[in-house]
Design a protein around this motif. Structure first.
Motif, PDB file in Angstrom:
ATOM      1  N   ARG A  95       0.832  -1.205   0.000  1.00 57.17           N
ATOM      2  CA  ARG A  95       0.000   0.000   0.000  1.00 57.17           C
ATOM      3  C   ARG A  95       0.865   1.253   0.000  1.00 57.17           C
ATOM      4  NH1 ARG A  95      -4.448   0.097   4.416  1.00 57.17           N
ATOM      5  NH2 ARG A  95      -5.287  -1.440   2.985  1.00 57.17           N
ATOM      6  N   THR A  96       1.972   1.238   0.751  1.00 60.57           N
ATOM      7  CA  THR A  96       2.857   2.402   0.823  1.00 60.57           C
ATOM      8  C   THR A  96       3.439   2.725  -0.544  1.00 60.57           C
ATOM      9  OG1 THR A  96       3.440   1.737   3.073  1.00 60.57           O
ATOM     10  CG2 THR A  96       4.863   3.353   2.015  1.00 60.57           C
ATOM     11  N   LEU A  97       3.864   1.708  -1.269  1.00 57.05           N
ATOM     12  CA  LEU A  97       4.413   1.940  -2.606  1.00 57.05           C
ATOM     13  C   LEU A  97       3.355   2.487  -3.551  1.00 57.05           C
ATOM     14  CD1 LEU A  97       6.796  -1.091  -3.214  1.00 57.05           C
ATOM     15  CD2 LEU A  97       7.411   1.304  -2.960  1.00 57.05           C
ATOM     16  N   LYS A  98       2.129   1.969  -3.447  1.00 61.12           N
ATOM     17  CA  LYS A  98       1.047   2.478  -4.295  1.00 61.12           C
ATOM     18  C   LYS A  98       0.750   3.939  -3.969  1.00 61.12           C
ATOM     19  CE  LYS A  98      -1.361  -1.897  -5.065  1.00 61.12           C
ATOM     20  NZ  LYS A  98      -2.596  -2.641  -4.833  1.00 61.12           N
ATOM     21  N   GLU A  99       0.692   4.276  -2.680  1.00 64.78           N
ATOM     22  CA  GLU A  99       0.426   5.657  -2.285  1.00 64.78           C
ATOM     23  C   GLU A  99       1.539   6.581  -2.759  1.00 64.78           C
ATOM     24  OE1 GLU A  99      -0.117   5.359   1.931  1.00 64.78           O
ATOM     25  OE2 GLU A  99      -2.177   4.630   1.737  1.00 64.78           O
ATOM     26  N   ASN A 100       2.781   6.137  -2.624  1.00 62.82           N
ATOM     27  CA  ASN A 100       3.907   6.943  -3.108  1.00 62.82           C
ATOM     28  C   ASN A 100       3.839   7.137  -4.617  1.00 62.82           C
ATOM     29  OD1 ASN A 100       4.956   7.300  -0.555  1.00 62.82           O
ATOM     30  ND2 ASN A 100       6.432   5.632  -0.731  1.00 62.82           N
ATOM     31  N   SER A 101       3.423   6.104  -5.316  1.00 60.38           N
ATOM     32  CA  SER A 101       3.291   6.199  -6.768  1.00 60.38           C
ATOM     33  C   SER A 101       2.253   7.242  -7.143  1.00 60.38           C
ATOM     34  CB  SER A 101       2.907   4.833  -7.341  1.00 60.38           C
ATOM     35  OG  SER A 101       2.575   4.935  -8.697  1.00 60.38           O
ATOM     36  N   TRP A 102       1.118   7.252  -6.430  1.00 64.52           N
ATOM     37  CA  TRP A 102       0.067   8.235  -6.719  1.00 64.52           C
ATOM     38  C   TRP A 102       0.549   9.656  -6.410  1.00 64.52           C
ATOM     39  CZ3 TRP A 102      -3.544   4.562  -3.750  1.00 64.52           C
ATOM     40  CH2 TRP A 102      -3.998   3.557  -4.609  1.00 64.52           C
ATOM     41  N   LYS A 103       1.326   9.809  -5.310  1.00 65.99           N
ATOM     42  CA  LYS A 103       1.867  11.131  -4.960  1.00 65.99           C
ATOM     43  C   LYS A 103       2.798  11.636  -6.054  1.00 65.99           C
ATOM     44  CE  LYS A 103       1.864  10.683   0.074  1.00 65.99           C
ATOM     45  NZ  LYS A 103       2.729  10.532   1.257  1.00 65.99           N
ATOM     46  N   VAL A 104       3.661  10.755  -6.526  1.00 62.88           N
ATOM     47  CA  VAL A 104       4.615  11.133  -7.567  1.00 62.88           C
ATOM     48  C   VAL A 104       3.879  11.493  -8.851  1.00 62.88           C
ATOM     49  CG1 VAL A 104       6.470  10.256  -9.048  1.00 62.88           C
ATOM     50  CG2 VAL A 104       6.547   9.851  -6.589  1.00 62.88           C
ATOM     51  N   LYS A 105       2.873  10.700  -9.202  1.00 61.73           N
ATOM     52  CA  LYS A 105       2.108  10.968 -10.421  1.00 61.73           C
ATOM     53  C   LYS A 105       1.405  12.320 -10.331  1.00 61.73           C
ATOM     54  CE  LYS A 105       0.237  10.060 -14.377  1.00 61.73           C
ATOM     55  NZ  LYS A 105       0.975  10.617 -15.489  1.00 61.73           N
ATOM     56  N   ARG A 106       0.794  12.609  -9.177  1.00 59.11           N
ATOM     57  CA  ARG A 106       0.129  13.906  -8.992  1.00 59.11           C
ATOM     58  C   ARG A 106       1.121  15.058  -9.079  1.00 59.11           C
ATOM     59  NH1 ARG A 106      -2.779  13.160  -3.736  1.00 59.11           N
ATOM     60  NH2 ARG A 106      -2.232  11.069  -4.159  1.00 59.11           N
ATOM     61  N   ALA A 107       2.273  14.896  -8.420  1.00 56.65           N
ATOM     62  CA  ALA A 107       3.297  15.946  -8.442  1.00 56.65           C
ATOM     63  C   ALA A 107       3.815  16.152  -9.863  1.00 56.65           C
ATOM     64  CB  ALA A 107       4.444  15.578  -7.503  1.00 56.65           C
ATOM     65  N   GLU A 108       3.981  15.059 -10.598  1.00 55.55           N
ATOM     66  CA  GLU A 108       4.441  15.151 -11.982  1.00 55.55           C
ATOM     67  C   GLU A 108       3.433  15.911 -12.845  1.00 55.55           C
ATOM     68  OE1 GLU A 108       6.216  12.143 -15.384  1.00 55.55           O
ATOM     69  OE2 GLU A 108       4.760  11.366 -13.938  1.00 55.55           O
ATOM     70  N   ASP A 109       2.148  15.599 -12.677  1.00 54.35           N
ATOM     71  CA  ASP A 109       1.105  16.283 -13.441  1.00 54.35           C
ATOM     72  C   ASP A 109       1.053  17.771 -13.101  1.00 54.35           C
ATOM     73  OD1 ASP A 109       0.444  13.898 -14.650  1.00 54.35           O
ATOM     74  OD2 ASP A 109      -1.293  13.512 -13.349  1.00 54.35           O
ATOM     75  N   GLN A 110       1.157  18.104 -11.827  1.00 51.68           N
ATOM     76  CA  GLN A 110       1.123  19.504 -11.413  1.00 51.68           C
ATOM     77  C   GLN A 110       2.337  20.264 -11.949  1.00 51.68           C
ATOM     78  OE1 GLN A 110       0.831  19.211  -7.163  1.00 51.68           O
ATOM     79  NE2 GLN A 110      -1.379  18.836  -7.189  1.00 51.68           N
ATOM     80  N   TYR A 111       3.493  19.627 -11.890  1.00 56.10           N
ATOM     81  CA  TYR A 111       4.711  20.259 -12.398  1.00 56.10           C
ATOM     82  C   TYR A 111       4.592  20.509 -13.902  1.00 56.10           C
ATOM     83  CZ  TYR A 111       9.709  21.136 -13.080  1.00 56.10           C
ATOM     84  OH  TYR A 111      10.922  21.704 -13.385  1.00 56.10           O
ATOM     85  N   LEU A 112       4.070  19.540 -14.609  1.00 58.99           N
ATOM     86  CA  LEU A 112       3.907  19.662 -16.055  1.00 58.99           C
ATOM     87  C   LEU A 112       2.957  20.803 -16.400  1.00 58.99           C
ATOM     88  CD1 LEU A 112       4.585  18.479 -18.844  1.00 58.99           C
ATOM     89  CD2 LEU A 112       2.700  16.893 -18.549  1.00 58.99           C
ATOM     90  N   GLN A 113       1.891  20.955 -15.639  1.00 66.52           N
ATOM     91  CA  GLN A 113       0.947  22.047 -15.886  1.00 66.52           C
ATOM     92  C   GLN A 113       1.578  23.408 -15.607  1.00 66.52           C
ATOM     93  OE1 GLN A 113      -2.518  21.209 -13.520  1.00 66.52           O
ATOM     94  NE2 GLN A 113      -3.408  19.848 -15.053  1.00 66.52           N
ATOM     95  N   LYS A 114       2.369  23.507 -14.529  1.00 67.37           N
ATOM     96  CA  LYS A 114       2.970  24.797 -14.161  1.00 67.37           C
ATOM     97  C   LYS A 114       4.124  25.185 -15.080  1.00 67.37           C
ATOM     98  CE  LYS A 114       1.853  24.694  -9.262  1.00 67.37           C
ATOM     99  NZ  LYS A 114       2.395  24.552  -7.899  1.00 67.37           N
ATOM    100  N   LYS A 115       5.026  24.246 -15.322  1.00 69.47           N
ATOM    101  CA  LYS A 115       6.270  24.551 -16.039  1.00 69.47           C
ATOM    102  C   LYS A 115       6.227  24.205 -17.519  1.00 69.47           C
ATOM    103  CE  LYS A 115       8.598  25.303 -12.086  1.00 69.47           C
ATOM    104  NZ  LYS A 115       9.623  26.199 -11.693  1.00 69.47           N
ATOM    105  N   GLY A 116       5.287  23.328 -17.919  1.00 68.17           N
ATOM    106  CA  GLY A 116       5.185  22.956 -19.318  1.00 68.17           C
ATOM    107  C   GLY A 116       6.218  21.953 -19.774  1.00 68.17           C
ATOM    108  N   LYS A 117       6.912  21.317 -18.841  1.00 68.76           N
ATOM    109  CA  LYS A 117       7.904  20.279 -19.188  1.00 68.76           C
ATOM    110  C   LYS A 117       7.889  19.209 -18.109  1.00 68.76           C
ATOM    111  CE  LYS A 117      11.840  22.304 -16.853  1.00 68.76           C
ATOM    112  NZ  LYS A 117      13.252  22.140 -16.767  1.00 68.76           N
ATOM    113  N   ASP A 118       8.428  18.049 -18.452  1.00 75.31           N
ATOM    114  CA  ASP A 118       8.488  16.955 -17.491  1.00 75.31           C
ATOM    115  C   ASP A 118       9.551  17.245 -16.444  1.00 75.31           C
ATOM    116  OD1 ASP A 118       6.511  15.348 -18.607  1.00 75.31           O
ATOM    117  OD2 ASP A 118       7.902  14.434 -20.045  1.00 75.31           O
ATOM    118  N   PRO A 119       9.262  16.906 -15.180  1.00 70.18           N
ATOM    119  CA  PRO A 119      10.260  17.135 -14.134  1.00 70.18           C
ATOM    120  C   PRO A 119      11.344  16.058 -14.149  1.00 70.18           C
ATOM    121  CG  PRO A 119       8.296  16.142 -13.211  1.00 70.18           C
ATOM    122  CD  PRO A 119       8.005  16.419 -14.649  1.00 70.18           C
TER     123      PRO A 119
END
Length: 129
Positions: A95-119
């Motif tokens: 469960r911890t790995l799945k939760e971390n994966s979702w956190k990373v995916k959300r952070a990646e999506d937010q970064y992409l929206q703000k900066k326009g490039k992959d982090p």
């Protein structure tokens, strides 16, 4: 026929009563599965799992307690969906790995929206801690 009688009839095997209760409470399924969309499963699949939970709730609901059906049904619907998500797949991931994966995916999506490039990996690590 009032709702209490519908439950009693459905629990005795009356398919029409069960279908009437299902149709009346199908909105609960939509409410619950909104929380689980975007996790790699089709909405229709999640709805079917929720329908199983709703039918189990209809079968097991005790009308003698005098409480509303929805507070009883929502956890059962969510439980069916969570159970499927937890047990799905050949390799069991914690469960911890799945939760971390979702956190990373959300952070990646937010970064992409703000900066326009992959982090970069370092930037993701900084964002997620």
């Amino acid at each position: 026929m009032d709702e209490k009688e519908l439950f009693l009839q459905a629990q005795k095997g009356d398919k029409e009563a069960r279908e009437a209760l299902f149709e009346k409470n199908a909105g609960l399924i939509h409410h619950v599965i909104k929380r689980y969309t975007g996790r790699g499963y089709e909405t229709e699949d999640l709805f079917q799992l929720g329908a199983i939970g709703l039918l189990k709730a209809i079968e097991k609901f005790d009308t003698e307690y005098g409480v509303c059906f929805s507070p009883y049904a929502v956890p059962m619907i969510a439980g069916e969906v969570r159970r499927f998500m937890r047990d799905d797949g050949m390799v069991k991931v914690s469960r911890t790995l799945k939760e971390n994966s979702w956190k990373v995916k959300r952070a990646e999506d937010q970064y992409l929206q703000k900066k326009g490039k992959d982090p970069t990996v370092g930037e993701l690590a900084e964002l997620t801690g």
